[in-house]
Write a protein that holds these residues in place. Structure first.
Motif, PDB file in Angstrom:
ATOM      1  N   ALA A  22      43.242  36.383  37.733  1.00 55.15           N
ATOM      2  CA  ALA A  22      41.999  36.703  37.013  1.00 55.15           C
ATOM      3  C   ALA A  22      41.719  35.666  35.932  1.00 55.15           C
ATOM      4  O   ALA A  22      42.651  35.129  35.328  1.00 55.15           O
ATOM      5  CB  ALA A  22      42.128  38.083  36.360  1.00 55.15           C
ATOM      6  N   PRO A  23      40.435  35.398  35.668  1.00 55.42           N
ATOM      7  CA  PRO A  23      40.113  34.562  34.508  1.00 55.42           C
ATOM      8  C   PRO A  23      40.515  35.307  33.237  1.00 55.42           C
ATOM      9  O   PRO A  23      40.189  36.482  33.094  1.00 55.42           O
ATOM     10  CB  PRO A  23      38.587  34.405  34.592  1.00 55.42           C
ATOM     11  N   MET A  24      41.237  34.626  32.346  1.00 53.02           N
ATOM     12  CA  MET A  24      41.610  35.271  31.082  1.00 53.02           C
ATOM     13  C   MET A  24      41.524  34.261  29.942  1.00 53.02           C
ATOM     14  O   MET A  24      42.273  33.266  29.912  1.00 53.02           O
ATOM     15  CB  MET A  24      43.029  35.864  31.170  1.00 53.02           C
ATOM     16  N   ALA A  25      40.598  34.528  29.018  1.00 51.99           N
ATOM     17  CA  ALA A  25      40.379  33.623  27.895  1.00 51.99           C
ATOM     18  C   ALA A  25      41.670  33.458  27.098  1.00 51.99           C
ATOM     19  O   ALA A  25      42.369  34.435  26.835  1.00 51.99           O
ATOM     20  CB  ALA A  25      39.271  34.197  27.009  1.00 51.99           C
ATOM     21  N   GLY A  26      41.981  32.209  26.773  1.00 56.47           N
ATOM     22  CA  GLY A  26      43.176  31.928  25.964  1.00 56.47           C
ATOM     23  C   GLY A  26      44.469  31.990  26.763  1.00 56.47           C
ATOM     24  O   GLY A  26      45.551  31.849  26.192  1.00 56.47           O
ATOM     25  N   VAL A  79      35.852  27.983  38.535  1.00 52.71           N
ATOM     26  CA  VAL A  79      35.528  27.845  37.109  1.00 52.71           C
ATOM     27  C   VAL A  79      34.462  28.886  36.777  1.00 52.71           C
ATOM     28  O   VAL A  79      33.439  28.979  37.462  1.00 52.71           O
ATOM     29  CB  VAL A  79      35.060  26.415  36.785  1.00 52.71           C
ATOM     30  N   GLN A  80      34.757  29.671  35.732  1.00 50.20           N
ATOM     31  CA  GLN A  80      33.853  30.774  35.409  1.00 50.20           C
ATOM     32  C   GLN A  80      32.904  30.392  34.282  1.00 50.20           C
ATOM     33  O   GLN A  80      33.331  29.837  33.270  1.00 50.20           O
ATOM     34  CB  GLN A  80      34.653  32.007  34.994  1.00 50.20           C
ATOM     35  N   ILE A  81      31.634  30.693  34.463  1.00 53.23           N
ATOM     36  CA  ILE A  81      30.644  30.414  33.416  1.00 53.23           C
ATOM     37  C   ILE A  81      29.936  31.720  33.039  1.00 53.23           C
ATOM     38  O   ILE A  81      29.861  32.646  33.841  1.00 53.23           O
ATOM     39  CB  ILE A  81      29.608  29.349  33.865  1.00 53.23           C
ATOM     40  N   VAL A 148      30.780  36.170  41.992  1.00 46.92           N
ATOM     41  CA  VAL A 148      30.382  36.867  40.764  1.00 46.92           C
ATOM     42  C   VAL A 148      31.415  37.945  40.463  1.00 46.92           C
ATOM     43  O   VAL A 148      31.956  38.564  41.379  1.00 46.92           O
ATOM     44  CB  VAL A 148      28.949  37.447  40.890  1.00 46.92           C
ATOM     45  N   LYS A 149      31.711  38.111  39.183  1.00 45.71           N
ATOM     46  CA  LYS A 149      32.679  39.139  38.771  1.00 45.71           C
ATOM     47  C   LYS A 149      31.942  40.166  37.927  1.00 45.71           C
ATOM     48  O   LYS A 149      31.377  39.825  36.885  1.00 45.71           O
ATOM     49  CB  LYS A 149      33.821  38.490  37.969  1.00 45.71           C
ATOM     50  N   VAL A 150      31.951  41.413  38.408  1.00 44.81           N
ATOM     51  CA  VAL A 150      31.196  42.473  37.737  1.00 44.81           C
ATOM     52  C   VAL A 150      32.138  43.571  37.271  1.00 44.81           C
ATOM     53  O   VAL A 150      33.299  43.639  37.667  1.00 44.81           O
ATOM     54  CB  VAL A 150      30.140  43.098  38.691  1.00 44.81           C
ATOM     55  N   GLY A 210      39.111  43.315  44.679  1.00 42.58           N
ATOM     56  CA  GLY A 210      39.352  44.445  43.778  1.00 42.58           C
ATOM     57  C   GLY A 210      40.160  44.003  42.567  1.00 42.58           C
ATOM     58  O   GLY A 210      41.053  43.172  42.680  1.00 42.58           O
ATOM     59  N   ASN A 211      39.834  44.593  41.423  1.00 41.12           N
ATOM     60  CA  ASN A 211      40.516  44.215  40.186  1.00 41.12           C
ATOM     61  C   ASN A 211      40.590  45.415  39.246  1.00 41.12           C
ATOM     62  O   ASN A 211      39.647  46.186  39.130  1.00 41.12           O
ATOM     63  CB  ASN A 211      39.753  43.055  39.519  1.00 41.12           C
ATOM     64  N   GLY A 212      41.751  45.515  38.588  1.00 46.97           N
ATOM     65  CA  GLY A 212      41.929  46.538  37.559  1.00 46.97           C
ATOM     66  C   GLY A 212      43.189  47.342  37.756  1.00 46.97           C
ATOM     67  O   GLY A 212      43.305  48.138  38.689  1.00 46.97           O
ATOM     68  N   ASP A 213      44.177  47.074  36.871  1.00 49.85           N
ATOM     69  CA  ASP A 213      45.398  47.883  36.801  1.00 49.85           C
ATOM     70  C   ASP A 213      46.339  47.734  37.988  1.00 49.85           C
ATOM     71  O   ASP A 213      47.072  48.670  38.304  1.00 49.85           O
ATOM     72  CB  ASP A 213      45.065  49.372  36.602  1.00 49.85           C
ATOM     73  N   VAL A 214      46.335  46.586  38.638  1.00 49.13           N
ATOM     74  CA  VAL A 214      47.378  46.331  39.640  1.00 49.13           C
ATOM     75  C   VAL A 214      48.520  45.621  38.915  1.00 49.13           C
ATOM     76  O   VAL A 214      48.332  44.527  38.369  1.00 49.13           O
ATOM     77  CB  VAL A 214      46.865  45.468  40.812  1.00 49.13           C
ATOM     78  N   ILE A 234      44.497  39.766  39.911  1.00 48.38           N
ATOM     79  CA  ILE A 234      45.477  40.314  38.968  1.00 48.38           C
ATOM     80  C   ILE A 234      45.396  39.544  37.653  1.00 48.38           C
ATOM     81  O   ILE A 234      45.376  38.311  37.652  1.00 48.38           O
ATOM     82  CB  ILE A 234      46.885  40.227  39.584  1.00 48.38           C
ATOM     83  N   GLY A 235      45.315  40.288  36.570  1.00 48.74           N
ATOM     84  CA  GLY A 235      45.199  39.663  35.258  1.00 48.74           C
ATOM     85  C   GLY A 235      46.434  39.886  34.420  1.00 48.74           C
ATOM     86  O   GLY A 235      47.426  39.141  34.511  1.00 48.74           O
ATOM     87  N   ARG A 236      46.426  40.962  33.641  1.00 46.51           N
ATOM     88  CA  ARG A 236      47.458  41.139  32.618  1.00 46.51           C
ATOM     89  C   ARG A 236      48.866  41.174  33.182  1.00 46.51           C
ATOM     90  O   ARG A 236      49.798  40.704  32.523  1.00 46.51           O
ATOM     91  CB  ARG A 236      47.157  42.415  31.818  1.00 46.51           C
ATOM     92  N   ALA A 237      49.022  41.688  34.393  1.00 52.65           N
ATOM     93  CA  ALA A 237      50.381  41.783  34.937  1.00 52.65           C
ATOM     94  C   ALA A 237      50.974  40.412  35.265  1.00 52.65           C
ATOM     95  O   ALA A 237      52.187  40.294  35.479  1.00 52.65           O
ATOM     96  CB  ALA A 237      50.386  42.672  36.180  1.00 52.65           C
TER      97      ALA A 237
HETATM   98  C1  LIG Z   1      43.296  38.226  27.356  1.00 49.24           C
HETATM   99  C2  LIG Z   1      42.230  38.508  28.382  1.00 49.24           C
HETATM  100  C3  LIG Z   1      41.191  37.624  28.534  1.00 49.24           C
HETATM  101  C4  LIG Z   1      40.201  37.851  29.506  1.00 49.24           C
HETATM  102  N1  LIG Z   1      39.230  36.924  29.691  1.00 49.24           N
HETATM  103  C5  LIG Z   1      38.348  37.078  30.720  1.00 49.24           C
HETATM  104  C6  LIG Z   1      37.422  36.047  31.055  1.00 49.24           C
HETATM  105  O1  LIG Z   1      37.397  34.958  30.456  1.00 49.24           O
HETATM  106  N2  LIG Z   1      36.563  36.291  32.079  1.00 49.24           N
HETATM  107  C7  LIG Z   1      36.581  37.469  32.808  1.00 49.24           C
HETATM  108  O2  LIG Z   1      35.784  37.631  33.742  1.00 49.24           O
HETATM  109  N3  LIG Z   1      37.450  38.436  32.511  1.00 49.24           N
HETATM  110  C8  LIG Z   1      38.350  38.251  31.520  1.00 49.24           C
HETATM  111  N4  LIG Z   1      39.289  39.218  31.290  1.00 49.24           N
HETATM  112  C9  LIG Z   1      39.357  40.391  32.193  1.00 49.24           C
HETATM  113  C10 LIG Z   1      40.309  40.115  33.374  1.00 49.24           C
HETATM  114  O3  LIG Z   1      39.828  39.045  34.166  1.00 49.24           O
HETATM  115  C11 LIG Z   1      40.470  41.363  34.257  1.00 49.24           C
HETATM  116  O4  LIG Z   1      39.221  41.703  34.783  1.00 49.24           O
HETATM  117  C12 LIG Z   1      41.018  42.549  33.480  1.00 49.24           C
HETATM  118  O5  LIG Z   1      42.115  42.181  32.675  1.00 49.24           O
HETATM  119  C13 LIG Z   1      41.451  43.693  34.439  1.00 49.24           C
HETATM  120  O6  LIG Z   1      42.441  43.238  35.323  1.00 49.24           O
HETATM  121  P1  LIG Z   1      44.008  43.582  35.098  1.00 49.24           P
HETATM  122  O7  LIG Z   1      44.130  45.070  34.993  1.00 49.24           O
HETATM  123  O8  LIG Z   1      44.697  43.026  36.324  1.00 49.24           O
HETATM  124  O9  LIG Z   1      44.419  42.908  33.830  1.00 49.24           O
HETATM  125  C14 LIG Z   1      40.269  39.012  30.313  1.00 49.24           C
HETATM  126  C15 LIG Z   1      41.319  39.908  30.136  1.00 49.24           C
HETATM  127  C16 LIG Z   1      42.309  39.672  29.190  1.00 49.24           C
HETATM  128  C17 LIG Z   1      43.443  40.637  29.061  1.00 49.24           C
END
Ligand SMILES: Cc1cc2nc3c(=O)[nH]c(=O)nc-3n(C[C@H](O)[C@H](O)[C@H](O)COP(=O)(O)O)c2cc1C
Length: 340
Positions: A22-26, A79-81, A148-150, A210-214, A234-237
């Motif tokens: 998943a895209p994650m800022a920072g 690359v996400q904008i 697109v990510k919604v 699909g995204n969220g809590d995996v 997958i993001g936080r995990a």
């Molecule tokens: C630190 C952090 C930064 C995030 N930055 C973005 C982002 O830049 N763009 C985006 O679409 N979602 C961002 N998200 C959301 C994640 O992409 C993802 O949708 C969300 O964490 C749920 O997925 P997860 O349960 O697997 O973490 C961010 C989430 C976190 C925790």
């Protein structure tokens, strides 16, 4: 056991296995994306969100330019904008593609007021007409696939994922990712995967991610089976555990769990991430170290009941201090309380 992971193609870009970072800022900078790839099991990585407005005023010293950190060697990068103005978004898409983006991902999920109040991010879900104009402008602006990510919706009543996904499909997007929470929820509550199922049914010709809590292979299997989605994001995990993609792929293909690394292995990957970031970042070293602290804190590097490494990590100021802290851990003996 029938196979659950089928290779995906988003436009011309292969995503195999269909497991996405998943895209994650920072967090999802070049170093982290590369480590996730090297660990295996990752099909596609994404940059963090970049502001289309900031790209309008790009100077050579711009912080947004620091985020242009993808390279051909790391494999395809989405690359996400984000933004609310169709022309600005089209221009931003052209710029990131010129800089090597393999896909452009349009952010319609960011709920933070600074973004959503200006009409960007999840704010676009409240204004489907504008959302369609932005989608159309971006798809027409670039040759590469656009995704697109919604969110599941803005809230339970406004801007549903199904409505936006249908518009996006009509505009020719290559995939729709659904973070199964409403924007107003931020990150609170459990993701409701039903929102993903509904989008899968609504746009049968377009892959849905699909995204969220995996957070583990069992949940990955659960989301694929419950929703019928084509891939998982997958993001936080993945933070502090970039081997999660390999673990999911392994278990879903073989039925056998793949244990994660022990303390020495985790420290080695953390050190590798730190060194890679410091060698490749466009940020000044001091700022990079500050960002790294937040990234490395996700690796559990303390023995149970101890917080020594965590405490030292938040005080580290220089690359030398970071190396001195992490390098000895990479040769530490296996912890009898945690399997290696
Ligand atoms: C630190 C952090 C930064 C995030 N930055 C973005 C982002 O830049 N763009 C985006 O679409 N979602 C961002 N998200 C959301 C994640 O992409 C993802 O949708 C969300 O964490 C749920 O997925 P997860 O349960 O697997 O973490 C961010 C989430 C976190 C925790």
């Amino acid at each position: 056991m029938p196979p659950l992971l089928h290779p995906l193609r988003l436009g011309g870009v292969p995503v195999d296995p269909p497991l996405l970072l998943a895209p994650m800022a920072g967090q999802t900078n070049h170093a982290f994306r590369r480590i996730c790839r090297e660990q295996g099991g990752l099909g596609l990585a994404s940059s963090e969100l970049l502001s289309a407005r900031a790209l309008q005023f790009l100077s050579s010293r711009s912080r947004t330019l620091d985020l242009f950190d993808w390279t051909p060697e790391e494999g395809p990068v989405a690359v996400q904008i984000f933004g609310a103005d169709p022309q600005e978004m089209a221009e931003a898409a052209r710029r990131v593609v010129e800089a090597g983006a393999a896909l452009v991902d349009l952010n319609m999920g960011c709920w933070v007021p600074k973004v959503a109040r200006q009409g960007g991010g999840a704010g676009l879900m409240r204004d489907p007409t504008r959302a369609a104009r932005v989608l159309q402008a971006v798809v027409e602006a670039v040759e590469v696939p656009v995704t697109v990510k919604v969110r599941a919706g803005w809230d339970a009543r406004t801007g549903s994922a199904v409505e936006i996904a249908r518009l996006a499909a009509d505009c020719g997007v290559a995939a729709v990712t659904v973070h199964a929470r409403h924007a107003v929820q931020g990150f609170s509550g459990r993701a409701d995967w039903q929102a993903i199922t509904e989008v899968v049914r609504a746009i049968p010709a377009v892959p849905v991610i699909g995204n969220g809590d995996v957070t583990c292979p069992a949940e990955a299997r659960g989301m694929l089976l419950q929703t019928g989605c084509a891939g998982l994001m997958i993001g936080r995990a993945a933070l502090g555990a970039p081997w999660i993609f390999r673990q999911i792929e392994h278990e879903l293909r073989t039925g056998e769990p793949l244990p994660g690394p022990g303390l020495a292995g985790r420290a080695a990957v953390a050190l590798q991430q730190a060194r890679c970031l410091l060698a490749t970042t466009r940020m000044p070293a001091r700022r990079a170290i500050r960002e790294l602290r937040g990234q490395l804190l996700h690796y559990s590097l303390d023995l149970p009941g101890q917080t020594r490494v965590r405490e030292a990590l938040v005080r580290v100021e220089t690359p030398e201090e970071l190396d001195a802290l992490l390098a000895p851990l990479t040769t530490s003996r296996p912890d009898p309380n945690r399997p290696d």
